[in-house]
Design an enzyme around this catalytic site. Structure first.
Site, PDB file in Angstrom:
ATOM      1  N   VAL A   1       0.836  -1.206   0.000  1.00 11.49           N
ATOM      2  CA  VAL A   1       0.000   0.000   0.000  1.00 11.49           C
ATOM      3  C   VAL A   1       0.869   1.254   0.000  1.00 11.49           C
ATOM      4  CG1 VAL A   1      -1.647   1.315   1.402  1.00 11.49           C
ATOM      5  CG2 VAL A   1      -1.992  -1.115   1.038  1.00 11.49           C
TER       6      VAL A   1
ATOM      7  N   ASN B   1     -14.275  -5.356   2.219  1.00 13.51           N
ATOM      8  CA  ASN B   1     -13.499  -6.583   2.008  1.00 13.51           C
ATOM      9  C   ASN B   1     -14.276  -7.815   2.475  1.00 13.51           C
ATOM     10  OD1 ASN B   1     -11.402  -5.428   0.723  1.00 13.51           O
ATOM     11  ND2 ASN B   1      -9.886  -5.736   2.322  1.00 13.51           N
TER      12      ASN B   1
ATOM     13  N   CYS C   1      -4.990  -9.788   2.274  1.00 15.66           N
ATOM     14  CA  CYS C   1      -6.082  -8.949   2.796  1.00 15.66           C
ATOM     15  C   CYS C   1      -7.315  -9.725   3.230  1.00 15.66           C
ATOM     16  CB  CYS C   1      -6.472  -7.910   1.750  1.00 15.66           C
ATOM     17  SG  CYS C   1      -5.175  -6.716   1.500  1.00 15.66           S
TER      18      CYS C   1
END
Ligand code: UDX
Length: 471
Positions: free
Chosen positions: A11, A227, A279
């Site tokens: 990121v 997510n 993730c």
């Protein structure tokens, strides 16, 4: 603007390079000396489309690197926290790196700055960062804390950043919101997209990016909820695929029928061997813990995780169905990365499946366009070999398993693959091939949520040879 990005993982690196592309002066902070040295040399440590171009354009000009958080913070108007939030045994996110960065920033605050969480963090993190900074001497009124979650996917991270579906700014002060708007101005007003050197966007996408301003708490929840929802979509279609297998339906037809409903949508409805990566597994479990902390038992997420784990076991059962016993079998594997377009193998279902098959006494020859070096670090060299091409994988193996959805596998010369294989068995964990093509080429073909293809002549031959006893 002058920005510091603390943490140069996926990121941080992508956000830093993209902010430089938007015209800001960015200093990226990392405390790993080897990584820092490589970054300072201009090496791009991750496999990510367009990142080398951005490095080439901005390295040493608008993009620099340091291990000194204090200097970087002093020189910046905004500080992004982009450090890791790995899962703990309990499933909660480990926020100790975030806390440590907040302490460092507190010691370096002079004039007004904003501190922005880009890491995926649980609700209330912005408030904790603020408290930690105050406790560590940051003067009241000299800073604001915001949440600006990042939705980028590996493999398309740069275009996801520059052509976002939305930019979420979660902050509780107008001054802070204005600074963040200013930072993203070229994307919000669309001026970036008119720039002749702009990185090209995904098909048909011209921007500008919609901006959503929320409270910090809402922004933190938006990221976790998004997510978890996407992971739920994947588990849902995997569960539907399992029902399709039981009743002899075709999940690809069901998916098309469901996905054309605009309320459902086609994306993230691809069945397979389950989601992986750095993730989804971590965030679903962290969101589950957040909910529990707040007094809500989010049982739906338990089921999402259970279906995901079960999907790998089901795939191994398919291999057993095709090969009967596993001990001593030599398997060809196409795909090691957790998905296509990346060399990342973190929480890769492909690696987990290979490890289970090795434990059953199989040997593996594997090929992946990007992830073989990383896979070699975690798989035993005694039982796993790597091949130079997908066709080499097929040579002399008992079956080929497709474990990552690399699009280039879709275009393999099936006749050539059929020639190379000792037995024409393909077990496709990503539904990359059309069953009718596989049938035409004489493969025994098992996939996810679709009827098995077993050409009659192969069935007779294999029964004779003692194979495929499951059918
Ligand atoms: C994800 C989110 O998409 C992104 O918004 C967030 O910022 C980070 O986490 P990423 O982990 O890069 O991105 O990968 P993604 O493309 O979402 O895929 C995750 C996993 O789900 C992969 O293992 C992929 O193979 C699997 N997947 C995805 C499916 O099995 N079916 C699908 O339909 C989509």
């Amino acid at each position: 603007m002058r920005l510091a990005v603390v943490g140069s993982g996926y990121v941080g690196l992508v956000a830093g390079a993209c902010f430089a592309e938007l015209g800001h002066d960015v200093v990226l902070v990392d405390n790993d000396p080897d990584k820092l040295a490589a970054l300072q040399q201009g090496e791009v440590p991750i496999h990510e489309e367009f990142l080398p171009e951005l490095f080439h354009r901005h390295h040493g000009k608008r993009l620099s690197f340091t291990d000194n958080t204090v200097d970087a913070v002093r020189a910046s108007q905004a500080v992004f926290i982009a450090v890791g939030t790995p899962p703990m045994h309990s499933g909660e996110a480990d926020l100790s790196y975030v806390e440590s960065v907040a302490r460092d920033i507190a010691g370096a605050i002079g004039d007004y700055k904003i501190v922005v969480d880009k890491s995926t963090v649980p609700v209330y993190t912005s408030e904790w960062v603020r408290k930690i900074m105050l406790l560590n001497g940051a003067p009241h009124g000299c800073f604001d804390v915001a949440s600006n979650p990042e939705f980028l996917r590996e493999g398309t991270a740069v275009t996801d950043f520059l052509y976002p579906d939305r930019i979420v700014i979660g902050a509780d002060s107008e001054r802070c919101i204005d600074l963040l708007r200013e930072m993203y101005k070229p994307l919000i007003d669309g001026s970036y997209y008119d720039c002749p050197t702009a990185i090209p966007g995904p098909n048909g996408c011209k921007g500008p990016a919609p901006i959503i301003v929320t409270s910090a708490r809402s922004a933190e929840l938006i990221k976790h909820a998004s997510n978890a929802f996407l992971a739920m979509k994947i588990s849902f279609i995997n569960a539907v695929a399992n029902i399709c297998e039981a009743v002899g339906a075709d999940v690809e037809q069901v998916r098309e029928g469901m996905g054309t409903d605009a309320r459902i949508g086609r994306r993230f409805l691809y069945p397979g061997i389950g989601y992986g990566g750095s993730c989804f597994p971590k965030d679903v479990s962290a969101f589950h813990s957040v909910a529990r902390e707040c007094g809500y038992e989010f049982g739906l997420l338990d089921e999402v995780m259970r279906i995901n784990d079960d999907q790998r076991q089901r795939f191994i059962r398919k291999v057993r169905t095709a090969l009967w016993t596993l001990k001593g079998k030599h398997l060809g594997v196409l795909g090691l990365a957790f998905k296509d377009g990346t060399d990342d193998i973190r929480e890769s279902p492909a690696i987990a499946i290979i490890q289970s098959l090795l434990a059953e006494g199989c040997r593996v020859t594997a090929y992946d366009p990007a992830a073989m070096d990383r896979a070699a670090e975690v798989l035993p060299s005694s039982t796993v070999k790597f091949a130079q091409s997908p066709y080499d994988v097929a040579k002399q193996t008992d079956a080929v398993l497709i474990l990552t959805e690399w699009q280039e596998f879709k275009h393999l010369d099936l006749a050539r693959m059929r020639e190379s294989l000792r037995y024409p068995i393909v077990i496709d964990g990503r539904n990359l091939f059309r069953p009718e093509d596989m049938e035409k080429h004489g493969f025994i073909y098992l996939s996810i949520g679709r009827p098995d293809i077993v050409p009659q002549e192969e069935l007779v031959k294999f029964r004779r040879a003692g194979q495929l006893l499951g059918k």
